[in-house]
Design an enzyme around this catalytic site. Structure first.
Site, short mmCIF file in Angstrom:
data_model
loop_
_atom_site.label_atom_id
_atom_site.label_comp_id
_atom_site.label_asym_id
_atom_site.label_seq_id
_atom_site.Cartn_x
_atom_site.Cartn_y
_atom_site.Cartn_z
N VAL A 296 1.06 -1.58 0.42
CA VAL A 296 0.19 -0.10 0.06
C VAL A 296 0.18 1.26 -0.09
O VAL A 296 1.00 2.43 -0.90
CB VAL A 296 -0.90 -0.16 1.19
CG1 VAL A 296 -1.52 1.30 1.11
CG2 VAL A 296 -2.29 -1.44 0.99
N GLY A 297 2.16 1.35 0.42
CA GLY A 297 2.99 2.60 0.72
C GLY A 297 3.21 2.92 -0.92
O GLY A 297 3.28 3.80 -1.13
N GLU B 112 6.23 5.00 6.29
CA GLU B 112 6.22 3.83 7.71
C GLU B 112 6.10 2.92 8.00
O GLU B 112 4.79 2.38 8.57
CB GLU B 112 6.16 4.60 9.57
CG GLU B 112 6.14 6.07 9.61
CD GLU B 112 7.64 6.13 10.07
OE1 GLU B 112 8.51 4.62 10.54
OE2 GLU B 112 8.21 7.03 10.05
N CYS C 245 4.68 -4.03 14.19
CA CYS C 245 6.07 -3.36 12.90
C CYS C 245 7.41 -3.83 13.69
O CYS C 245 8.63 -4.14 12.23
CB CYS C 245 5.87 -1.98 12.64
SG CYS C 245 5.69 -0.59 13.11
#
Length: 495
Positions: free
Chosen positions: A192-193, A210, A244
């Site tokens: 998605v980044g 991030e 994460c």
């Protein structure tokens, strides 16, 4: 005209009034955000419990405590962060006023993540408010209860035009990404980044990504295995592994693999009892889609510890996998769940090669009592961060920039780094209309003599702060000499 477009237009119109420029206004909004966290702690806790099965104490520890710390730091340091920053000059500009002035970027889009729906969404907001921006807040739809509480309650505390909350799924996010922002701050996966970055490029909008990745954890055979495994067990299985910066896999020598498994098994029992499913501080997988993804990742690996699951409850026990290789299914993507594979290597040389053959991780963990070994891993690898002999705690240090590199992200935040990330650091030079003779060296015609003088004036750096200190010392020395001399003559006169 879409709802998302209207929200962004309202935020930009409100920003353009200049109301966010005064520090007093930013401080007021930050205090309101802190009051929101304090007064609505019960609503936040209940939402996180329904989303992730997290306990009340767990929510405070991992969601709101760090957030309050970030707000308190911003309130304490804002005047310092926002002040003009003096820089070194050259001889050509020694009489000029030269500085860096942080200024707001404009309207920022913050796209949060579901695993820590409050901390990860609102910490960037602290930086955005402190820097004087407007911010459109998009909480993750996956943590739906937290998103609903944020949408309903946050506007009761913050300026609803400057800091609107937009909820919804993929289509709403896509519509937001069509709009022009001055910065986009996204937390989530790399797939998605890439979409976020592609959308931002249409408007030449800078991004902070991030992301995550597979963060390795190397255990030196000569370290205290028991202590190492306690800290790894905590770092891996907190929030059911949905962190994460959780250790994604362990690298260790075959001679200590059995001991590592044994010690982690003891720690799981100590931390989460014999039955983690009924223990309040062990959460749940966010939804059934992620549950099925995680169960599929275990295929082809041997379960050494745990392995129990209940799809109806989205429960997977803390699980350790052995006989894992770099080609195993569980090594093909970020795990983001309570599965901990162990891969055996011959030593630190092979561990470094294994790490460097893959994408740059968000963090590398090293457990060793050998400082030279730790420094070698730092020197020969690349990652967003490196943490030796512990897990996760670097996230709590506001003086450290938090962010990734390469596939694990770009940009950083926390403390002053968040303020700077969401500010434009504007270069300013103010020159007087005097000393034109000095300036004539840069005007045509250009001669060898002028070039010589230009080289001298432009390449000679001047540390103004150092000159001021030297001038102060010289003044004090002169004053001391004067006082000594005056005392001498008074003595002579009196005799």
């Amino acid at each position: 005209m879409s709802r998302e477009l209207l929200v962004v237009q309202r935020a930009r119109k409100s920003f353009q009034t200049g109301k966010t420029k005064p520090l007093e206004y930013r401080i007021h909004q930050l205090k309101n955000l802190r009051r929101f966290i304090s007064e609505r702690q019960g609503d936040i806790t209940e939402a996180v419990r329904r989303d992730l099965g997290k306990s009340e104490n767990g929510t405070q520890l991992f969601e709101t405590l760090g957030l309050e710390g970030e707000i308190n730091l911003a309130l304490e340091k804002l005047s310092e962060w926002a002040a003009p920053r003096m820089v070194e000059k050259n001889l050509l500009t020694i009489s000029d006023e030269v500085y860096v002035q942080p200024e707001p970027l404009g309207v920022v889009l913050i796209i949060g993540a579901w695993n820590y729906p409050w901390a990860i969404t609102l910490q960037p907001l602290v930086g955005a408010i402190a820097a004087g921006n407007a911010a459109v807040i998009k909480p993750s739809e996956v943590s739906s209860h937290s998103a609903k509480v944020m949408e309903e309650l946050l506007p009761l505390y913050l300026d609803k035009d400057l800091y609107p909350v937009v909820t919804g799924g993929v289509s709403e996010t896509q519509e937001l990404l069509k709009q022009r922002f001055d910065h986009i701050f996204y937390t989530g996966g790399s797939a998605v980044g890439k979409i976020v970055m592609a959308a931002a490029s249409c408007h030449l909008t800078p991004v902070t990504l991030e992301l995550g990745g597979k963060s390795p954890c190397y255990i030196d055979k000569n370290c205290d295995i028991r202590v190492a495994c306690r800290r790894i067990t905590w770092g891996k299985f907190v929030n059911c592994g949905q962190t994460c910066i959780a250790p994604d896999f362990i690298l260790c020598e075959p001679s200590v693999q059995s001991q590592v498994v044994e010690e982690i098994q003891k720690c799981i029992k100590e931390f989460y009892t014999d039955n983690p499913e009924t223990f309040e501080d062990y959460g749940r997988i966010i939804n059934q889609r992620h549950f099925k993804r995680l169960m599929a990742l275990m295929e082809g690996s041997t379960v050494a510890v745990g392995g129990a699951s209940d799809e109806s409850q989205c429960y997977i026990a803390p699980t350790v996998l052995k006989d894992v290789t770099g080609d195993s299914k569980v090594m093909k993507e970020e795990i983001f769940g309570p599965l901990l594979p162990i891969i055996t290597v011959s030593g630190v040389d092979e561990a470094i090669r294994f790490i460097n053959e893959r994408e740059k991780p968000l963090v590398i963990y090293v457990f060793s009592q050998d400082n030279k070994l730790i420094k070698r891993v730092i020197a020969e690898t690349s990652s967003g961060a490196l943490l030796a002999n512990d897990c996760l705690v670097h996230f709590t240090v506001s003086a450290l920039p938090f962010g990734g590199v390469g596939n694990s992200g770009m940009g950083c935040y926390h403390g002053r780094y968040g303020f700077d990330q969401l500010s434009h650091l504007r270069s300013c030079l103010i020159k007087q209309l005097k000393m034109e003779g000095v300036n004539s060296m840069r005007y045509p015609p250009h001669s060898a003599k002028k070039l010589g003088w230009a080289r001298f004036f432009m390449l000679k750096q001047v540390n103004v702060c150092r000159l001021r200190r030297m001038a102060l010392l010289a003044t004090m020395a002169g004053l001391a000499a004067f006082l000594v001399t005056a005392e001498y003559f008074l003595d002579v006169a009196s005799n």
